[in-house]
Structures are given as C-alpha cells and as structure tokens.
Design an enzyme around this catalytic site. Structure first.
Site, mmCIF file in Angstrom:
data_model
loop_
_atom_site.group_PDB
_atom_site.id
_atom_site.type_symbol
_atom_site.label_atom_id
_atom_site.label_comp_id
_atom_site.label_asym_id
_atom_site.label_seq_id
_atom_site.Cartn_x
_atom_site.Cartn_y
_atom_site.Cartn_z
ATOM 1 N N SER A 220 0.837 -1.195 0.000
ATOM 2 C CA SER A 220 0.000 0.000 0.000
ATOM 3 C C SER A 220 0.878 1.253 0.000
ATOM 4 O O SER A 220 1.700 1.433 -0.889
ATOM 5 C CB SER A 220 -0.965 -0.043 1.192
ATOM 6 O OG SER A 220 -1.932 0.972 1.117
ATOM 7 N N ASP A 346 -9.681 -2.646 -6.719
ATOM 8 C CA ASP A 346 -9.178 -2.007 -5.503
ATOM 9 C C ASP A 346 -9.640 -0.548 -5.474
ATOM 10 O O ASP A 346 -9.215 0.248 -6.316
ATOM 11 C CB ASP A 346 -7.651 -2.093 -5.487
ATOM 12 C CG ASP A 346 -7.012 -1.500 -4.242
ATOM 13 O OD1 ASP A 346 -7.734 -0.891 -3.432
ATOM 14 O OD2 ASP A 346 -5.784 -1.636 -4.098
ATOM 15 N N HIS A 375 -8.084 -4.409 -1.793
ATOM 16 C CA HIS A 375 -6.868 -3.750 -1.317
ATOM 17 C C HIS A 375 -6.230 -4.609 -0.236
ATOM 18 O O HIS A 375 -6.786 -4.765 0.863
ATOM 19 C CB HIS A 375 -7.215 -2.364 -0.761
ATOM 20 C CG HIS A 375 -6.018 -1.535 -0.418
ATOM 21 N ND1 HIS A 375 -5.173 -1.019 -1.369
ATOM 22 C CD2 HIS A 375 -5.509 -1.142 0.787
ATOM 23 C CE1 HIS A 375 -4.200 -0.329 -0.780
ATOM 24 N NE2 HIS A 375 -4.384 -0.394 0.530
#
Length: 411
Positions: A220, A346, A375
């Site tokens: 991320s 996502d 995600h």
C-alpha cells in the site's frame, strides 16, 4: 481418483441428504426445494468460474523478465480463485484483517537516529536458526514496508515474515516515524513522497550486512514510498529487486475513489481517524508547528493531508504533494527488477489509474493485475485463514530473486 475429488463427492452427497431432510415444499416434498437450491448452486458455480476466477494479466515488455517469472514465479500465470463467498473487492478489503491468522513472530527492536535528530524504529526478525543460511553475514535480507498507519504487527507483514522464515531469510520491518510506540524527537512524521527516512534505513541495513543479498517489499503506502525511492535512485541502490503490493499509483485518482459516498463510509473516514490517532499522542511535540485542533477536525484523508502532511513537508499546495507522491510519474526511472501486484477492483487504487502503458516502457517493471482481490485482500480458499494469493506471490518472487536472480539482474 484424487483425494479432493472424493472429498467433493462426499460433501455433495452429505449436502443433498441434509437438504432432503430439511426442505419441504408442499405437494412436491423435498424435490422442488432441493432442485432450487442445487440449481442456484450450479448457476453460481458457473458464474464464478466464468466471470470471477481468472488468470491475472501479466504486463511486462521484457521477454526475459516474463520467462523468468513463468519459470520461477509461476503463481503469477496461474488462475486466481478468490474465496467463493467473498470475492468482491470491498468485502475482501474489509474482511482480510479479521479472517487471516496472525503468525507468532519474535522481533528484535532497534532505534536508529536520523540526520534531522529524529529516530526510526526497526523490527528485526533475524532468523538465526535458518538451516539454509547459517552464516548471518550472507543471509538474504528482506526489508518490509507496511501501509499508511501499519506497523510490524500487521497480519500481512507477519505472513510475509513467516514465508521468509521457511525459506531461511532475514527480515527487517521499517516502521514509519512515531507509529510503533517510539517517541517523536522532532515535529516530523512521514509521507508517501519523502524518501529520506527510507534511504537512511536502506543504507543502515546494507552497512550492517554488506555481503547479504538484499531486496525490499512494500505494501500500500509502503509500496508507493518504495516506488518513489526507486524512481529517484534508478540503479544506484543496494537493493537487488523489489515487490510492490496494492500500491496507489495515482494519488488524485485514489483520493477521488475514496471520496465516493460508500467508500468514504467504509474506508475514508476510518483511515482518517487512524491517522489522527497515530499523531494524537505526539500532540505536544506537533503543536509547535501545527494547529492540531484543525488537524483533528479532518473528516477525509484529503482534509488531513491539506492541514497536516502537505504542510509538514513544505508543499505549496495539496495538489503539489499528491503529484509528487504518485509513483506513476516516476515509473520510467526504476532501474532494478520490480514486480507489482494490484487488483483492478481495488478502491484505493482504481484499475483505470494503473499505469499499464508506462510499465510497458520500462524493461525492469512487471505488473500482475488480478480481476478481484481488493486492497491487500487476495483471499483464496473456502476459509482463508492462512496463505493468500499475495503471500504466494511474495514467497515465490523473493525466492526467485535470491536463488535465481542472476537471470534478470543483468537486464
């Protein structure tokens, strides 16, 4: 017959017997009810196999890199079967932290100083019992970068360490300033664009083990930070390669997606409160530079970044910060092999914002794009407690780089 086929037959027979004993529909007895249930099951299975379970899209302009992945990281070319009852992106994103297990990891903490007088907390998993690499000086090392407010305690980090442990590797987790329990010594935290702390950590780890093969993996925001570092340094880095998971490629697009009503309700507001919580215990230090009352009133990530992050790192506007933080703008300069896994559903990194064309222009970059996964989700199996698709990609790619990297490192 293989055991799985036998198990499926037994399960089907038991389910049929149960339904026959439970479902009663008037004159037709159990037959109609059973037919409806089985009919729905068959229809759902057909939909799942035709529309949900798919091979990922592998985007790489370098045939040598593609062949390397097909041979040593075959998971990126195999069909990904998302968990059949929670394949939708938002659901996978929400459930993963609660469903996946948390392997036990014993860390050794180290605090290192920075040039501006701050400190960074590193959590080491030395793997001193490694049967494959008993010599610590040459034991392969993986630097792990967690997400926005994540630390070494995140389940996805623990799983990466567990995978590395089985291969005999050492791991070190880079915790961003002020979020892993250590004190802020200066009124500065972190952001996706500023790579100074990461450069300090990479130099420090490499100086401790200069003879050890060294690579990094970012998740991320950690992936965004790592990509921005690689775009800045090109080939001038001690890292052999890098793996990136669920990175937000274009911050403008990510923020716009997260500000849609449902996504704001499910993710944006919660993450904003997490950011506020991560700095609230440092309030006395941060009040020297910021109007903390205004920062704590933010209700979106954009508002938080406008009042806090962009100001802290000296950007003239939030747009300037978001432009600098977007890795898509630096992808052309990446100088070492990088594998990037994203799901096109996502909401943190919308599929249309993934820089497919830019990736095709750099022989060092390979994108792996799944149709589902959310995600940092990538759940698979009926009850996805342990290994996710992301974990398998991580394990195979890290092992491929450390044990067969000579095939791609000279690209």
């Amino acid at each position: 017959r293989p055991p799985c086929a036998m198990d499926w037959q037994v399960l089907t027979r038991e389910l049929s017997l149960y339904l026959e004993s439970q479902v009663r529909v008037g004159f037709f007895g159990s037959g109609v009810g059973l037919s409806l249930v089985l009919g729905f099951g068959v229809a759902y299975a057909c939909y799942y196999l035709n529309s949900i379970a798919k091979k990922p899209q592998l985007v790489a302009s370098n045939d040598r890199f593609c062949r390397f992945l097909e041979e040593h990281c075959p998971v990126v070319t195999e069909t990904y079967y998302p968990t059949i009852w929670c394949w939708e992106g938002r659901v996978q994103t929400l459930l993963r932290p609660f469903i996946t297990s948390r392997p036990q990891v014993q860390y050794r903490n180290e605090l290192i100083k920075t040039a501006d007088g701050g400190q960074i907390s590193l959590d080491w998993f030395d793997n001193n019992d490694s049967p494959y690499y008993p010599d610590a000086s040459t034991r392969p090392t993986v630097l792990l970068l967690p997400g926005l407010t994540g630390t070494s305690k995140e389940s996805y980090i623990l799983h990466m360490i567990h995978q590395s442990e089985t291969l005999g590797y050492r791991c070190v987790v880079f915790n961003n300033r002020g979020i892993a329990g250590e004190e802020l010594l200066t009124p500065r935290t972190y952001c996706a664009a500023n790579t100074e702390d990461l450069e300090t950590v990479i130099h420090h780890v490499h100086s401790l083990h200069p003879s050890a093969p060294f690579m990094a993996a970012g998740v991320s925001m950690g992936g965004m930070l790592l990509l921005n570092y690689l775009g800045k340094t090109g080939r001038d880095t001690p890292l052999m390669a890098a793996a990136i998971f669920s990175a937000g490629w274009n911050v403008f697009e990510s923020i716009e997606s997260l500000e849609k009503p449902l996504n704001w309700l499910l993710f944006n507001y919660y993450l904003t409160t997490c950011l506020q919580s991560s700095i609230s215990r440092h309030r006395q230090m941060l009040e020297k530079l910021f109007d903390m009352d205004l920062v704590m009133k933010a209700r979106t990530i954009r508002e938080f970044d406008k009042q806090f992050t962009s100001v802290m790192f000296g950007y003239r506007s939030i747009d300037d910060y978001y432009e600098d933080a977007s890795p898509c703008r630096k992808l052309k300069s990446v100088g070492i092999p990088v594998l990037c896994l994203n799901s096109v559903d996502d909401v943190f990194s919308p599929g249309h914002a993934i820089p497919v064309e830019a990736a095709k222009q750099n022989a060092n970059v390979a994108l792996v794009l799944t149709s589902c996964g959310g995600h940092i989700g990538f759940l698979e199996g009926i009850w996805p407690r342990k290994c996710t698709y992301m974990d398998r990609v991580f394990k195979q790619f890290v092992q491929a780089v450390f044990e067969h990297g000579n095939k791609i490192l000279s690209m």
